[in-house]
Design an enzyme around this catalytic site. Structure first.
Site, mmCIF file in Angstrom:
data_model
loop_
_atom_site.group_PDB
_atom_site.id
_atom_site.type_symbol
_atom_site.label_atom_id
_atom_site.label_comp_id
_atom_site.label_asym_id
_atom_site.label_seq_id
_atom_site.Cartn_x
_atom_site.Cartn_y
_atom_site.Cartn_z
ATOM 1 N N SER A 47 -2.536 7.834 -35.565
ATOM 2 C CA SER A 47 -3.476 8.933 -35.386
ATOM 3 C C SER A 47 -4.103 9.338 -36.719
ATOM 4 O O SER A 47 -3.463 9.245 -37.776
ATOM 5 C CB SER A 47 -2.766 10.143 -34.783
ATOM 6 O OG SER A 47 -2.213 9.834 -33.519
ATOM 7 N N HIS A 56 -2.413 3.284 -31.411
ATOM 8 C CA HIS A 56 -1.089 3.011 -31.974
ATOM 9 C C HIS A 56 -1.122 1.879 -33.005
ATOM 10 O O HIS A 56 -0.161 1.718 -33.755
ATOM 11 C CB HIS A 56 -0.104 2.683 -30.848
ATOM 12 C CG HIS A 56 0.347 3.891 -30.094
ATOM 13 N ND1 HIS A 56 1.639 4.070 -29.663
ATOM 14 C CD2 HIS A 56 -0.317 5.012 -29.715
ATOM 15 C CE1 HIS A 56 1.746 5.233 -29.042
ATOM 16 N NE2 HIS A 56 0.562 5.810 -29.052
ATOM 17 N N LYS A 110 4.876 20.194 -28.372
ATOM 18 C CA LYS A 110 3.574 20.787 -28.686
ATOM 19 C C LYS A 110 2.564 20.502 -27.583
ATOM 20 O O LYS A 110 1.791 21.381 -27.179
ATOM 21 C CB LYS A 110 3.079 20.232 -30.025
ATOM 22 C CG LYS A 110 1.986 21.070 -30.685
ATOM 23 C CD LYS A 110 1.780 20.628 -32.126
ATOM 24 C CE LYS A 110 0.846 21.588 -32.848
ATOM 25 N NZ LYS A 110 0.705 21.247 -34.273
ATOM 26 N N ASP A 111 2.559 19.262 -27.076
ATOM 27 C CA ASP A 111 1.657 18.912 -25.982
ATOM 28 C C ASP A 111 2.013 19.662 -24.702
ATOM 29 O O ASP A 111 1.125 20.032 -23.924
ATOM 30 C CB ASP A 111 1.691 17.406 -25.725
ATOM 31 C CG ASP A 111 0.937 16.616 -26.793
ATOM 32 O OD1 ASP A 111 0.206 17.245 -27.572
ATOM 33 O OD2 ASP A 111 1.081 15.378 -26.837
ATOM 34 N N GLU A 153 -24.908 18.794 -12.752
ATOM 35 C CA GLU A 153 -23.728 19.510 -13.215
ATOM 36 C C GLU A 153 -23.849 19.825 -14.711
ATOM 37 O O GLU A 153 -24.549 19.136 -15.453
ATOM 38 C CB GLU A 153 -22.474 18.680 -12.971
ATOM 39 C CG GLU A 153 -22.082 18.578 -11.512
ATOM 40 C CD GLU A 153 -21.508 19.880 -10.977
ATOM 41 O OE1 GLU A 153 -20.283 20.051 -10.960
ATOM 42 O OE2 GLU A 153 -22.311 20.739 -10.573
#
Length: 423
Positions: free
Chosen positions: A221, A217, A245-246, A290
């Site tokens: 972005s 912030h 959107k998220d 893994e």
């Protein structure tokens, strides 16, 4: 445009009273509602919020599992079976948590490769990227310790093999291994230490994620064009545009997550040997970590002797070096252009790097004595390792100096409007 949010001063009197003394509501309105975000963010930017949501899911399910888990070498395996079979919805908690680790890594790897493609590590976001690498390291440590907790065959022998890597460190290696084990072999003290750290580290990750968001912030972005906002015309408020959107991205993400949890809980990411209680006297036919560790495991296993450095120590150095190089990535890339959209050479190098990482994962999944096309598979692993370091240490500095980028748009708005007109 959406109607502006009501200021905190216009909210309920109780909200105003609290905010005057603890400005939490003002902070949330500024950082989560009014936060100006580039108007051209694609769905590739969903994976940051997905990573945060997945972390919350992992912590919540992990706390519930810890209430029923017994961190004792004689009872750990049975306690996990009891959680699955007898505790109300214990099976759901276990499979959400177990498969959530893989989903978490999928999201974070996509998030990081998106950052590599669009140059999100470049100034002034160097610390943002470095904090992301710290989060990745903490995730790896947490996942490894969590994999040990079921105390199955693969858990026990995976802990034995991975902790033994530190014995390659000259002079102090054996002491480090003894300290990690809490004795002279993997046993009950090891399990207790790993359980304590596995419970603690996710909260450390939350703290680093907080710093990550503060750094995000501070300068805002990045975006697919890789250019900075020229003014308010290039930005839109985070809510409601990107919250919607998220939310859509989260719904799409939860579909495969739910399919795995409910229909293939042990058939996608789990190792069959880990459903057998740990037996120090019986070594599994093949010890495989893994999937999210496989590229790094391939680097470790494929590295030969290098000059006077034995193969085991050289492999450990290169394995940790493959992560360490990410910390200096912002200074290795010398190009003034961020986004690979405008970097024709770097774009191809990015896709070659992605293919290289997939190949390393394939190498790590196979036995080291396997022969492919007349070559031992570790030969491919060594080639992939060399290319990985060649990409970051040699190609990125050189390409940044000699590549001819395409012309950049004058602003985000100009590019967005041009794209709309083209349609």
């Amino acid at each position: 445009m959406a109607a502006p949010a009501a200021p905190v001063s216009a909210q309920h009197p109780l909200v105003r009273w609290i905010d005057h003394r603890l400005p939490v509501f003002s902070f949330m309105q500024k950082e989560l509602h009014d936060y100006p975000t580039p108007k051209n963010l694609s769905y590739w930017w969903n994976f940051g919020s997905l990573a945060g949501i997945t972390l919350v899911i992992m912590i919540a399910s992990g706390v519930m599992l810890a209430m029923n888990y017994v961190a004792n070498a004689d009872m750990a395996f049975e306690s996990v079976e009891r959680i699955t079979r007898e505790v109300d919805y214990g099976w759901l908690l276990r499979y959400v948590h177990m498969n959530g680790a893989s989903m978490f890594f999928i999201v974070v790897y996509i998030h990081m490769f998106r950052g590599l493609y669009y140059g999100s590590y470049k100034a002034p976001r160097e610390l943002l990227w470095m904090l992301g690498v710290v989060i990745l390291l903490l995730m790896m440590a947490t996942a490894f310790m969590g994999y040990v907790l079921p105390w199955g065959q693969m858990s026990y022998w995976g802990a034995t093999v991975i902790t033994n890597l530190f014995s390659a460190i000259p002079w102090i290696g054996s002491k480090i291994v003894t300290w990690l084990w809490g004795g002279f072999s993997v046993g009950n003290p090891t399990l207790n230490r790993f359980f304590s750290l596995h419970y603690l580290l996710p909260f450390v990750i939350v703290g680093v994620v907080g710093l990550h968001l503060i750094a995000l912030h501070q300068h805002g972005s990045n975006n697919p064009l890789g250019i900075d906002k020229k003014g308010p015309q290039d930005a839109i408020p985070f809510h409601p545009y990107y919250t919607i959107k998220d939310s859509f991205g989260l719904a799409v993400f939860l579909i495969p997550y739910a399919i795995i949890v409910f229909f293939y809980p042990t058939g996608v990411f789990a190792e069959a040997d880990n459903f057998i209680p740990a037996n120090p006297l019986s070594t599994p036919a093949e010890i495989v970590p893994e999937w999210y560790f496989l590229p790094f495991y391939a680097i470790l296993r494929s590295t030969p002797d290098i000059l006077f450095i034995p193969a085991k120590l050289a492999g450990v150095i290169l394995m940790f070096g493959s992560i360490a190089v990410q910390f200096v990535l912002p200074w290795l890339d010398t190009s003034p252009v961020r986004s690979a959209r405008f970097r024709p050479v770097y774009k191809w190098l990015f896709w070659i790097l992605l293919a290289d990482m997939i190949m390393l994962g394939w190498v790590g999944h196979n036995r080291p004595d396997r022969i492919v096309a007349g070559f031992q598979i570790t030969t491919f692993g060594w080639i992939g390792t060399l290319w990985y370091f060649f990409h970051f240490l040699i190609l990125m500095p050189l390409v940044g100096k000699f590549e001819r980028p395409l012309p950049l748009p004058t602003s985000i708005s100009q590019a967005v409007l041009a794209a709309k007109e083209a349609k």
